[in-house]
Design a protein around this motif. Structure first.
Motif, PDB file in Angstrom:
ATOM      1  N   ALA A 169       3.213   6.745  -7.114  1.00 15.09           N
ATOM      2  CA  ALA A 169       4.040   6.924  -8.315  1.00 15.09           C
ATOM      3  C   ALA A 169       5.516   7.090  -7.969  1.00 15.09           C
ATOM      4  CB  ALA A 169       3.547   8.127  -9.112  1.00 15.09           C
ATOM      5  N   VAL A 170       5.809   7.933  -6.976  1.00 11.21           N
ATOM      6  CA  VAL A 170       7.215   8.169  -6.620  1.00 11.21           C
ATOM      7  C   VAL A 170       7.819   6.905  -6.001  1.00 11.21           C
ATOM      8  CG1 VAL A 170       8.813   9.542  -5.232  1.00 11.21           C
ATOM      9  CG2 VAL A 170       6.862  10.650  -6.338  1.00 11.21           C
ATOM     10  N   GLY A 171       7.064   6.241  -5.129  1.00  9.93           N
ATOM     11  CA  GLY A 171       7.564   5.006  -4.535  1.00  9.93           C
ATOM     12  C   GLY A 171       7.840   3.936  -5.579  1.00  9.93           C
ATOM     13  N   THR A 172       6.946   3.821  -6.567  1.00 11.92           N
ATOM     14  CA  THR A 172       7.143   2.851  -7.644  1.00 11.92           C
ATOM     15  C   THR A 172       8.363   3.214  -8.486  1.00 11.92           C
ATOM     16  OG1 THR A 172       4.771   2.409  -7.736  1.00 11.92           O
ATOM     17  CG2 THR A 172       6.068   1.787  -9.669  1.00 11.92           C
ATOM     18  N   ALA A 173       8.510   4.501  -8.788  1.00 18.06           N
ATOM     19  CA  ALA A 173       9.652   4.944  -9.592  1.00 18.06           C
ATOM     20  C   ALA A 173      10.971   4.657  -8.880  1.00 18.06           C
ATOM     21  CB  ALA A 173       9.531   6.438  -9.895  1.00 18.06           C
ATOM     22  N   ILE A 174      11.009   4.896  -7.582  1.00 14.38           N
ATOM     23  CA  ILE A 174      12.233   4.623  -6.826  1.00 14.38           C
ATOM     24  C   ILE A 174      12.505   3.122  -6.777  1.00 14.38           C
ATOM     25  CG2 ILE A 174      13.248   4.682  -4.509  1.00 14.38           C
ATOM     26  CD1 ILE A 174      11.962   7.466  -4.216  1.00 14.38           C
ATOM     27  N   GLY A 175      11.437   2.335  -6.624  1.00 14.53           N
ATOM     28  CA  GLY A 175      11.599   0.887  -6.619  1.00 14.53           C
ATOM     29  C   GLY A 175      12.222   0.376  -7.907  1.00 14.53           C
ATOM     30  N   PHE A 176      11.744   0.886  -9.047  1.00 15.97           N
ATOM     31  CA  PHE A 176      12.319   0.466 -10.328  1.00 15.97           C
ATOM     32  C   PHE A 176      13.683   1.108 -10.564  1.00 15.97           C
ATOM     33  CE2 PHE A 176       7.928  -0.784 -11.318  1.00 15.97           C
ATOM     34  CZ  PHE A 176       8.175  -2.042 -11.819  1.00 15.97           C
ATOM     35  N   PHE A 188       6.560  -7.144  -0.875  1.00 19.24           N
ATOM     36  CA  PHE A 188       6.834  -5.726  -0.663  1.00 19.24           C
ATOM     37  C   PHE A 188       6.126  -4.823  -1.662  1.00 19.24           C
ATOM     38  CE2 PHE A 188      10.350  -7.825   1.519  1.00 19.24           C
ATOM     39  CZ  PHE A 188      10.333  -7.159   2.739  1.00 19.24           C
ATOM     40  N   GLY A 189       6.081  -5.212  -2.935  1.00 25.54           N
ATOM     41  CA  GLY A 189       5.418  -4.378  -3.938  1.00 25.54           C
ATOM     42  C   GLY A 189       3.957  -4.127  -3.627  1.00 25.54           C
ATOM     43  N   PRO A 190       3.139  -5.186  -3.457  1.00 24.82           N
ATOM     44  CA  PRO A 190       1.726  -4.969  -3.126  1.00 24.82           C
ATOM     45  C   PRO A 190       1.522  -4.251  -1.794  1.00 24.82           C
ATOM     46  CG  PRO A 190       2.090  -7.228  -3.867  1.00 24.82           C
ATOM     47  CD  PRO A 190       3.443  -6.599  -3.726  1.00 24.82           C
ATOM     48  N   TRP A 231       3.538  -2.085  -0.213  1.00 21.20           N
ATOM     49  CA  TRP A 231       3.847  -0.664  -0.290  1.00 21.20           C
ATOM     50  C   TRP A 231       2.833   0.101  -1.144  1.00 21.20           C
ATOM     51  CZ3 TRP A 231       6.041   2.136   3.007  1.00 21.20           C
ATOM     52  CH2 TRP A 231       7.105   1.655   3.782  1.00 21.20           C
ATOM     53  N   THR A 232       2.320  -0.526  -2.186  1.00 18.68           N
ATOM     54  CA  THR A 232       1.301   0.136  -2.996  1.00 18.68           C
ATOM     55  C   THR A 232       0.065   0.437  -2.152  1.00 18.68           C
ATOM     56  OG1 THR A 232       2.097  -0.960  -4.995  1.00 18.68           O
ATOM     57  CG2 THR A 232      -0.130  -0.041  -5.070  1.00 18.68           C
ATOM     58  N   LEU A 233      -0.364  -0.529  -1.363  1.00 14.18           N
ATOM     59  CA  LEU A 233      -1.505  -0.337  -0.479  1.00 14.18           C
ATOM     60  C   LEU A 233      -1.233   0.757   0.556  1.00 14.18           C
ATOM     61  CD1 LEU A 233      -4.269  -1.163   0.701  1.00 14.18           C
ATOM     62  CD2 LEU A 233      -3.059  -2.924   2.021  1.00 14.18           C
ATOM     63  N   LEU A 234      -0.059   0.681   1.188  1.00  9.67           N
ATOM     64  CA  LEU A 234       0.269   1.659   2.223  1.00  9.67           C
ATOM     65  C   LEU A 234       0.409   3.061   1.654  1.00  9.67           C
ATOM     66  CD1 LEU A 234       2.838  -0.425   4.301  1.00  9.67           C
ATOM     67  CD2 LEU A 234       0.488   0.146   4.929  1.00  9.67           C
ATOM     68  N   TYR A 235       1.034   3.202   0.480  1.00 10.59           N
ATOM     69  CA  TYR A 235       1.152   4.515  -0.142  1.00 10.59           C
ATOM     70  C   TYR A 235      -0.225   5.088  -0.466  1.00 10.59           C
ATOM     71  CZ  TYR A 235       6.244   4.200  -0.778  1.00 10.59           C
ATOM     72  OH  TYR A 235       7.600   4.126  -0.576  1.00 10.59           O
ATOM     73  N   GLY A 236      -1.128   4.236  -0.943  1.00 11.91           N
ATOM     74  CA  GLY A 236      -2.481   4.696  -1.232  1.00 11.91           C
ATOM     75  C   GLY A 236      -3.195   5.185   0.020  1.00 11.91           C
ATOM     76  N   LEU A 237      -3.064   4.440   1.117  1.00  8.83           N
ATOM     77  CA  LEU A 237      -3.675   4.857   2.388  1.00  8.83           C
ATOM     78  C   LEU A 237      -3.059   6.154   2.902  1.00  8.83           C
ATOM     79  CD1 LEU A 237      -3.996   1.446   4.294  1.00  8.83           C
ATOM     80  CD2 LEU A 237      -5.872   2.950   3.588  1.00  8.83           C
ATOM     81  N   MET A 238      -1.738   6.295   2.737  1.00  9.63           N
ATOM     82  CA  MET A 238      -1.072   7.530   3.160  1.00  9.63           C
ATOM     83  C   MET A 238      -1.616   8.725   2.392  1.00  9.63           C
ATOM     84  SD  MET A 238       2.763   5.961   3.174  1.00  9.63           S
ATOM     85  CE  MET A 238       3.552   7.542   2.934  1.00  9.63           C
TER      86      MET A 238
END
Length: 200
Positions: free
Chosen positions: A27-34, A60-62, A64-71
């Motif tokens: 969520a935070v990564g997506t918010a910063i991206g937008f 980059f979008g897909p 980072w979403t995958l990596l953030y989920g794994l993190m």
């Protein structure tokens, strides 16, 4: 050696609850991206001289979403495994890792504004080098608590290493200055465009 610093560590509930642990970085990564204006970010990205192997912007979008989920999953798994252990050393490593993880999230989240919004490639590259080092150490720390948690962070470390190459390469190839990429459009103040050097 970093120890557990409560004031620099996310609240325990963000590690305990799997949904919270996974959704927080996503969520935070997506918010910063937008928040950094995706269209302008993409224009800047395309305008910069880039080192070889530059991926297309859409990846980059897909990724980072995958990596953030794994993190997030790694954080939840390491925390729940470690805090249920009766071994004081395991507990200490779990909490130390939680501090490292929190610091790494902060470094991760400021990279995009530094690189694209503020156009500070030197500071952004220093940031991502520090982030890559901390993530490597975090894998070592949490890998001792839970091997799966460590492996879940391995793709993130690989991507960060590649991103460090891209960040440093773009900075170097553009003389560590992105200001000349933005030019006035039709001579109107406040109306600008980013220049794609391959098309000029």
């Amino acid at each position: 050696m970093t120890t557990h610093i409560p004031s620099l560590t996310l609240p325990a509930i963000l590690f305990q609850q799997p949904a919270a642990a996974i959704l927080l970085p996503v969520a935070v990564g997506t918010a910063i991206g937008f928040g950094t204006r995706p269209k302008q970010t993409q224009q800047t990205y395309l305008a910069l001289r880039q080192p070889p192997l530059r991926p297309p912007p859409w990846i980059f979008g897909p990724m980072w979403t995958l990596l953030y989920g794994l993190m997030g999953y790694a954080a939840h798994r390491a925390w729940t495994t470690g805090t249920s252990s009766l071994n004081p050393q395991t507990m200490a490593l779990t909490k130390q890792g939680a501090t490292l993880y929190t610091i790494s999230l902060a470094l991760n989240f400021i990279w995009m504004p530094l690189f694209f919004r503020l156009q500070r490639p030197i500071e952004a590259t220093v940031d991502i080098v520090a982030l890559t080092g901390i993530t490597g150490y975090l894998i070592y720390v949490w890998g001792q608590v839970d091997e799966v948690a460590g492996w879940c962070l391995a793709p993130y470390l690989g991507w960060l290493s590649f991103a460090t190459y891209l960040s440093a390469g773009a900075g170097y190839l553009n003389q560590w200055d992105f200001s000349d990429k933005e030019r006035l459009l039709d001579g109107k103040p406040g109306s600008t465009k980013y220049v794609d050097e391959k098309r000029e």
